[in-house]
Design an enzyme around this catalytic site. Structure first.
Site, PDB file in Angstrom:
ATOM      1  CB  SER A 573      -0.967   0.011   1.183  1.00 46.81           C
ATOM      2  OG  SER A 573      -2.030   0.831   1.154  1.00 46.81           O
ATOM      3  CG  HIS A 688      -5.849  -2.080   0.344  1.00 47.48           C
ATOM      4  ND1 HIS A 688      -5.138  -1.803  -0.851  1.00 47.48           N
ATOM      5  CD2 HIS A 688      -5.067  -1.720   1.179  1.00 47.48           C
ATOM      6  CE1 HIS A 688      -4.140  -1.235  -0.572  1.00 47.48           C
ATOM      7  NE2 HIS A 688      -3.852  -1.109   0.752  1.00 47.48           N
TER       8      HIS A 688
END
Length: 714
Positions: A573, A688
């Site tokens: 991320s 994610h």
């Protein structure tokens, strides 16, 4: 509560996203102006999340990578080891304690999508508790022909049986929400229902909810979050809901929540103007307009304890009409009743003030106590606070030298669960009665790897500005300091997220047991030493974060723990952006880079999914000064066609509606054009986390450690 952390409000783990279908409708002329010539205009069809051309390219890359990595005999070894760990039946069934029952979401080899279940507290304490199944998500998915991923539930304070369940299609952040009754173990007939969106809600009572969702055209911010909150009554359709508050399209979003106060709840909302600037409002019961709390717009509301509204400060604050001043990083409180009656803040009291090597790591409120988790030189401690006109506290007598976190606490009980772990010590769960300071071990897991010969050390590297950057090194006893040790350096470096020692069976089994060295770097941008540690790397100051990472790597090499030939790095991320910068700025330091669900196009990140919400962290490409800096660090725009680079593995997910998979796709595409070595794996599901279930988690980690082994310990 960490209400300023938007992830906590909207089930976003610090970051979320907008509707992928909007991407295809963007003006091509407008898009091209956002690309620079140095990028050679990586094709924007790679941003079409499920576009035919994009997925064809993804599938081709996947095949090459899977053929290369899965045929290595070590892949099966690593995958099976990871499967044994994630599917272990003796792992701790972490749960939420409420109204005498412990609620747990459980996944294993046979319950792939998981089950919601519960048991009594006394039963939970047994080695093999008897569980009552409430909802089976595998069965629900089969019955409905969906790939449901459970994303949590929001339950009514005054009737804990009534909950809004969040169901994600394949792991996306966007969820469908349905009313569900725990007592009958069924969805409520003609109950509340909210279609797929980045929805946030709070319960007023069992017949009324406050909702922020996609209400239709122009109801979402540029970041993809709702900015209109409405009251929805039982039996009403969405178009009958009554507007309570509207923010602005340029906001990050507006989100409802509640505060428990004097055996009732206050309906509140937070307007997130940026990721780090918010306004808090009270919604009076009589229907009057929302009333703003006059607190710093960087402060976090942590809750209400014995009439005191508790705030965590992120900047220095001198309250109006007061001579007292409070430093950034402190915890303060004031009388809430006084504010509700007069809308002015009375005397502000200091609850906790950290020193320069400490920070507040969490606040939990129980029936009679307030629990603070503190990080002190990246070591956890837990303190019990009380208030009787002034604040007092005592340290909870838990074993030292581990990472501790409160995994369950609520206003109706003094029973909390505290988890403790370290790099080499498996998780232990304590049941604590904070009213009596009684501590009992209630659960623990067996060792997942042999740690008998492992050593944990903490060192400090000197960054470019002279700051000392702490980092942990985990390795076998007696390693030779000759530069040959295969070493994996991990970091995050953003959003005030603290990287703490933790027990990972997969890291232990598939890396440490194989002779690898593991390094956790506490670089700036994180929250290990409070707001200042984070704010040191905001926007155009961000290079210092990368300098910190480089300083740790250079220190490892100087100590001859490893060398560039044997040094790899991993991050996801925001940490994926870190990986991209390490790849482009200092390719000479690494021989392998694992770049997970990354941001890499820093000139277009604000146009993709939730990217607009992160300009408070990174800066805005629309502001010339900030764009000039972003051009210097953007990995996609700093690839040297003739440069020499380490091997890199990109890991992302098609269903990630938080960080757009186009970031990894475009970087891989340009590396391919230049003939640079790379591997690429994009999971079609997973969101994610890049994995929608435990089997996929095991596969992804096996790919990563096979890649690292091939490069660092061939």
């Amino acid at each position: 509560m960490r209400l300023k952390t938007i992830a906590g409000i909207t089930s976003l783990c610090l970051l979320t996203a907008c509707n992928p279908s909007n991407i295809e409708q963007q003006s091509s002329a407008e898009d091209k102006t956002a690309m620079t010539a140095s990028n050679n205009q990586a094709p924007l069809w790679l941003e079409e999340v499920e576009g035919e051309q994009a997925l064809a390219k993804v599938n081709a890359w996947n095949k090459v990578t899977l053929d290369k990595l899965t045929t290595d005999p070590r892949f099966k070894q690593y995958e099976q080891a990871a499967l044994d760990i994630v599917n272990a039946t003796d792992k701790i069934p972490y749960g939420t304690y409420r109204a005498g029952m412990v609620y747990n979401f459980w996944q294993d080899e046979t319950q792939v999508r998981g089950v919601l279940r519960r048991t009594s507290l006394s039963e939970y304490a047994k080695p093999q508790p008897k569980w009552e199944t409430l909802l089976d998500f595998d069965k629900l998915s089969q019955d409905e022909g969906k790939n449901w991923v459970y994303k949590g539930s929001t339950c009514a304070e005054n009737d804990y049986n009534l909950c809004m369940l969040s169901l994600s299609d394949g792991g996306k952040d966007a969820v469908e929400m349905r009313e569900w009754d725990r007592a009958s173990k069924s969805f409520v007939q003609e109950g509340f229902y909210l279609p797929e969106s980045k929805t946030s809600l709070s319960w007023n009572n069992k017949n009324s909810i406050n909702v922020a969702t996609n209400w239709g055209e122009n109801s979402l911010t540029d970041s993809g979050y709702p900015y209109i909150v409405k009251s929805l009554q039982r039996g009403q359709s969405l178009n009958e809901a009554v507007t309570l508050f509207s923010g602005e399209k340029a906001d990050v979003g507006v989100f409802p929540f509640t505060l428990k106060y004097q055996d009732k709840q206050l309906n509140m909302l937070v307007r997130a103007i940026t990721f780090y600037e918010s306004e808090y409002y009270w919604l009076p019961e009589n229907g009057d307009a929302a009333v703003q709390l006059t607190i710093p717009n960087s402060a976090n509301i942590e809750g209400v304890f014995k009439g005191q509204l508790v705030l965590a400060l992120k900047q220095d604050w001198t309250p109006d009409g007061s001579d007292a001043s409070f430093k950034s990083g402190t915890l303060v409180s004031f009388d809430l009743q006084h504010w509700l009656q007069k809308q002015t803040i009375g005397a502000v009291q200091l609850v906790y003030q950290p020193d320069e090597r400490a920070t507040l790591d969490g606040v939990a409120i129980t029936a009679s106590k307030m629990v603070l988790s503190l990080l002190e030189n990246v070591v956890s401690n837990v303190y019990i606070y009380d208030f009787d006109g002034k604040w007092q506290h005592n340290k909870l007598a838990l074993p030292d030298n581990g990472t501790m976190s409160v995994s369950s606490a609520n206003h109706d009980s003094d029973i909390i669960f505290v988890n403790q772990e370290s790099f080499v010590s498996p998780d232990t769960l304590y049941k604590v009665d904070v009213s009596k300071a009684e501590i009992v071990v209630i659960k623990s897991i067996p060792a997942r790897f042999d740690a008998s010969d492992l050593v944990v050390e903490q060192f400090f590297a000197h960054s470019t500005d002279g700051a000392q950057i702490p980092y942990f090194v985990v390795h076998k006893q007696g390693i030779k300091h000759d530069g040959t040790n295969p070493t994996l350096q991990y970091a995050y470096g953003g959003f005030e997220v603290s990287m703490k020692p933790s027990y990972s069976g997969i890291v232990g089994k598939n890396w440490l047991e194989q002779g690898g060295v593991y390094v956790l770097a506490n670089i700036r941008g994180g929250g290990e030493f409070g707001p200042a540690w984070h704010q040191a790397g905001l926007k155009t100051k961000r290079q210092i974060i990368y300098d910190d990472m480089i300083a740790v790597a250079e220190d490892l090499i100087a100590k001859k723990i490893t060398s560039p030939k044997h040094l790899g790095t991993m991050g996801g991320s925001n940490g994926g952006l870190l990986m991209g910068v390490m790849y482009t700025q200092r390719p000479d330091l690494w021989n392998a880079v694992v770049c997970q669900v990354p941001l890499l196009d820093m000139l277009r990140f604000h146009t993709l999914l939730a990217g607009a919400s992160w300009v408070g962290e990174y800066g805005s490409p629309e502001i010339p000064e900030e764009r000039a800096f972003l051009e210097k660090i953007s990995p996609l725009h700093n690839i040297d066609p003739k440069g020499e680079y380490p091997s890199i593995l990109f890991v992302t997910s098609t269903k990630d509606d938080r960080v757009h998979p186009g970031h990894a796709r475009k970087m891989a595409y340009m590396l391919e054009q230049y003939g640079h070595d790379f591997d690429y794996y994009e999971n079609i599901d997973g969101g994610h986390s890049a994995s929608a279930n435990l089997k996929e988690t095991a596969k992804r980690s096996a790919l990563e450690y096979t890649f690292l082994t091939q490069k660092l310990m061939p």
